[in-house]
Scaffold this motif. Structure first.
Motif, short mmCIF file in Angstrom:
data_model
loop_
_atom_site.label_atom_id
_atom_site.label_comp_id
_atom_site.label_asym_id
_atom_site.label_seq_id
_atom_site.Cartn_x
_atom_site.Cartn_y
_atom_site.Cartn_z
N UNK A 199 15.12 81.54 77.99
CA UNK A 199 16.25 80.90 77.35
C UNK A 199 15.97 80.38 75.96
N UNK A 200 14.71 80.38 75.55
CA UNK A 200 14.34 79.95 74.20
C UNK A 200 14.10 81.20 73.34
N UNK A 201 14.38 81.13 72.06
CA UNK A 201 14.23 82.32 71.20
C UNK A 201 12.78 82.79 71.12
N UNK A 202 12.62 84.10 71.04
CA UNK A 202 11.28 84.68 70.97
C UNK A 202 10.72 84.66 69.55
N UNK A 203 11.59 84.62 68.55
CA UNK A 203 11.11 84.74 67.16
C UNK A 203 10.12 83.63 66.78
N UNK A 204 10.38 82.35 67.12
CA UNK A 204 9.40 81.33 66.75
C UNK A 204 8.04 81.52 67.45
N UNK A 239 1.60 78.22 72.43
CA UNK A 239 2.94 77.89 72.92
C UNK A 239 2.98 76.42 73.34
N UNK A 240 4.19 75.88 73.44
CA UNK A 240 4.35 74.46 73.72
C UNK A 240 5.41 74.25 74.79
N UNK A 241 5.44 73.06 75.33
CA UNK A 241 6.49 72.65 76.26
C UNK A 241 7.82 72.50 75.51
N UNK A 242 8.95 72.69 76.20
CA UNK A 242 10.23 72.33 75.57
C UNK A 242 10.23 70.85 75.18
N UNK A 243 10.95 70.49 74.12
CA UNK A 243 10.90 69.10 73.66
C UNK A 243 11.67 68.12 74.52
N UNK A 244 12.59 68.61 75.36
CA UNK A 244 13.42 67.70 76.14
C UNK A 244 14.52 67.11 75.28
#
Length: 451
Positions: free
Chosen positions: A31-36, A89-94
């Motif tokens: 659900x998060x963009x792949x480009x970053x 990679x990182x966790x979603x920021x919430x």
């Protein structure tokens, strides 16, 4: 080479690299963009090339973000090889409202920098870069660099490394995905608890029935489930399931005051269990109810509940067999008949823990290196969070010593709002890596001479 002075020479660049990386929202969750994610990957590869790594490539593995792989060949046939691991990679920021500044705008804080992923784990990517720069790309050992792009969501390294053992062959590996017990206390993590999940379900009626007409005789599914869950712990809060391994903990640990602050325990409430905190958190089991399906309070009807379900998370001793630990919990639950009601128990995923052997030359070098980095004797601790990729990498290089240390600390708010990292912790890690590389090379050379 003096590790302190060389670290100071490269630290401004390390800090700038970290800010550039932390500005990229490299969340590899669905659900998060792949480009970053790809942008972060490309930047990591570029930075290692600029630092002097002669061979850098991207590994495109199935169902995961690209892995940055770099290699510096040993300077001689007898020099050892060290593998360095981190992830970009990182966790979603919430909830952005919970942050004091935008999560992907690196913001100075007292002694450090705030951003999502700035500690977990981009600080350690930057520290590896600092070590390579300090040696100008020519360390006295061979170096393999592995920077993963999807550790936070379904790491391929749980299973991939043993399928490509030549790529991961080394004499020692530094897995930098964690850090110190507290800022300023150099810490080697030597144990990881295993993890397992189990689902327990109760069905008693075809459908809800009026609690006034049927309550008191009709079997209540939620009441039966609660009764079963209550058997998992004794009156002190210690796990009461037979067959789960528990031992005394002899390493370093938090003080109770530190732990209360870290966990956010409400004032006046007791901690669960007995024995030392290390025993409760690391060398003994924990069972947590992480999910419960039952009628919500806000929409509750006056009815006997016909169905309820819970999901349990089990953490177990680093050396206990995962199947044995999960079977102990499943066997206990299946033996229960709360009010005569049977339970449906379903075992789910399970993963092994890890206990490092700490008596080899890499550990001796690392203890001295961490003292160089922070000016104090290194402590040994464990973590209750499992990191399955450790077992994957260890299986690929079964003769290698596995070291876990890095630039994070227990107050860095990893996976939480307002994540931050301290410059002194990053510097200490850079110093320790520089020192470890030299000390390990020297120890390997002395061992070769003795042979």
């Amino acid at each position: 080479m003096d590790p302190q002075s060389r670290a100071d020479e490269v630290m401004d660049g390390v800090w700038a690299d970290l800010a550039r990386l932390a500005a990229i929202d490299s969340v590899a969750f669905p659900g998060h963009p792949e480009a970053p994610v790809r942008r972060a990957c490309d930047l990591v590869a570029e930075l290692f090339q600029e630092a002097g790594v002669p061979h850098v490539e991207l590994l495109d593995l199935p169902d995961t973000a690209p892995v940055v792989y770099g290699e510096i060949l040993p300077p001689s046939p007898h020099a050892p090889t060290v593998l360095l691991y981190a992830h970009y990679d990182v966790q979603p920021p919430g909830d952005p409202a919970a942050w004091l500044s935008p999560p992907f705008e690196p913001t100075p804080v007292e002694g450090g920098l705030r951003a999502r992923g700035v500690a977990d784990d981009k600080s350690n990517v930057a520290a590896h870069l600092g070590m390579v720069r300090a040696y100008e790309g020519r360390p006295p050992v061979g170096v393999k660099i592995v920077v993963e792009g999807q550790e936070e969501y379904g790491s391929a390294f749980d299973v991939y490394p043993p399928t490509d053992p030549e790529r991961f062959a080394c004499d020692a590996m530094v897995i930098a995905d964690l850090g110190n017990l507290r800022p300023g206390t150099p810490t080697l993590t030597t144990g990881l608890r295993g993890a397992s999940e189990v689902e327990v379900e109760v069905r008693t009626l075809a459908e809800p029935r009026h609690s006034g007409e049927f309550g008191g005789a009709a079997p209540d599914a939620l009441l039966a489930l609660v009764q079963a869950l209550g058997t998992l712990h004794d009156a002190h809060g210690d796990v009461a399931v037979p067959g789960l391994r528990r031992e005394a903990w002899s390493g370093a640990s938090y003080t109770e005051e530190e732990f209360r602050e870290l966990a956010g325990v409400e004032p006046g409430l007791p901690l669960l269990g007995s024995g030392s905190l290390g025993e409760r958190l690391w060398s003994g089991p924990a069972i947590t109810v992480i999910g419960l399906d039952a009628p919500p309070v806000d929409h509750a009807a006056s009815a006997v509940v016909p169905w309820a379900r819970a999901k349990l998370n089990l953490r177990f001793h680093p050396l206990q067999d995962p199947a044995e630990a999960q079977d102990a919990l499943v066997r206990h639950l299946r033996s229960l008949r709360p009010f005569g009601v049977p339970l449906t128990v379903t075992p789910l995923d399970t993963g092994a823990g890890y206990r490092a052997a700490t008596d080899g030359p890499a550990y001796r070098a690392a203890r001295e290196a961490l003292r160089d980095g922070w000016g104090e004797q290194a402590q040994e601790a464990a973590t209750g969070g499992s990191i399955p990729l450790v077992n994957g990498l260890a299986a690929a290089a079964p003769g290698a010593e596995v070291l876990l240390f890095g630039a994070q600390d227990s107050l860095c708010n990893l996976h939480a709002p307002n994540e931050r990292v301290l410059r002194d912790e990053v510097r200490g890690t850079v110093v320790a890596l520089i020192s470890f590389i030299q000390r390990f090379a020297d120890a390997h050379g002395r061992a070769g001479e003795a042979r």
